[in-house]
Design an enzyme around this catalytic site. Sequence first.
Site, PDB file in Angstrom:
ATOM      1  CB  CYS A  75      -0.874  -0.016   1.251  1.00 14.30           C
ATOM      2  SG  CYS A  75      -1.887   1.453   1.462  1.00 14.30           S
ATOM      3  CB  CYS A 189      -2.975   3.641  -5.599  1.00 14.35           C
ATOM      4  SG  CYS A 189      -4.308   2.823  -4.665  1.00 14.35           S
TER       5      CYS A 189
HETATM    6  N1  DGL Z   1      -3.944   0.456  -1.921  1.00 12.81           N
HETATM    7  C1  DGL Z   1      -3.634   1.678  -1.313  1.00 12.81           C
HETATM    8  C2  DGL Z   1      -2.375   2.322  -1.912  1.00 12.81           C
HETATM    9  O1  DGL Z   1      -1.554   1.661  -2.511  1.00 12.81           O
HETATM   10  C3  DGL Z   1      -4.615   2.751  -0.973  1.00 12.81           C
HETATM   11  C4  DGL Z   1      -6.062   2.687  -1.037  1.00 12.81           C
HETATM   12  C5  DGL Z   1      -6.739   3.472   0.078  1.00 12.81           C
HETATM   13  O2  DGL Z   1      -6.908   2.867   1.125  1.00 12.81           O
HETATM   14  O3  DGL Z   1      -7.060   4.673  -0.104  1.00 12.81           O
HETATM   15  O4  DGL Z   1      -2.165   3.482  -1.762  1.00 12.81           O
END
Ligand code: DGL
Length: 259
Positions: A75, A189
């Site tokens: 993330c 993301c």
């Molecule tokens: N998957 C997450 C990232 O790589 C973020 C998504 C979220 O929770 O806003 O930033």
Amino acid sequence: MTEAPTIVVFDSGLGGLTVFREVARARPDARFVYVADDAGFPYGNMPEEALITRIVHVIGKAIDRHAPDLVVVACNTASTLALTELRARFKVPFVGTVPAIKPACAQSQTKRIAVLGTQATVGREYTRALIREFAAGCEVTLVGSPRLATFAEAELAGQPVADSDIKSEIAGCFVEADGRRTDTVVLACTHYPLLLERFRAVAPWPVAWLDPAPAIARRVADLLRDVPADAAPPPPRIVFTSGQAPSPILARALAKYGF
Ligand code: DGL
């Protein structure tokens, strides 16, 4: 006998699956526990102090419970904020996911790239420092999307999102100025590779979409190269912090990843 490695893969939701599938390809023998903090999703809209506390708490619990050899913070929103704190608190090695600005600038022909992430990730000092350090001679457009991660979760859960909604979220990536167009977009993301085919279909012109997952998988394999392989690893497990069972549609989607 030494056991194969246990790897915890963590995300606010299901975006980390795009990283998990590459890591699982690189170390198919490992025992995987995927932790989705769905009770805290989306991270992109959470105040920083509360988010650090939450990430340390959820990952700390996973470390206590599963005693992993390595944790992948799959993330960007969490990694750009909390990696330093996590490394200071826990002994286990962490592999984070941060915007792939250096390779994007290196591969861009037009020297005009975009970084597409949550509003939190593109606004962070961590991301700006990467630009200062690695983007010399390259124009970087930062595009923070308030909705794409939620769209990716909706699609996985069988709730289709309109092309026009996706198109408006990525529109800011496409810049044409001084006779140069954006030719590379960093997927900053982990949810966004889930929508890659949709991005390609609505993009105003073709670009290279840079997904950092293969590089993360190589890093994990490298760090665990001395941990022996297991011929018969157990199936991967997925844990939702909400405690809720996935809907039948989502369960079918997860089955494609081996869960
Ligand atoms: N998957 C997450 C990232 O790589 C973020 C998504 C979220 O929770 O806003 O930033």
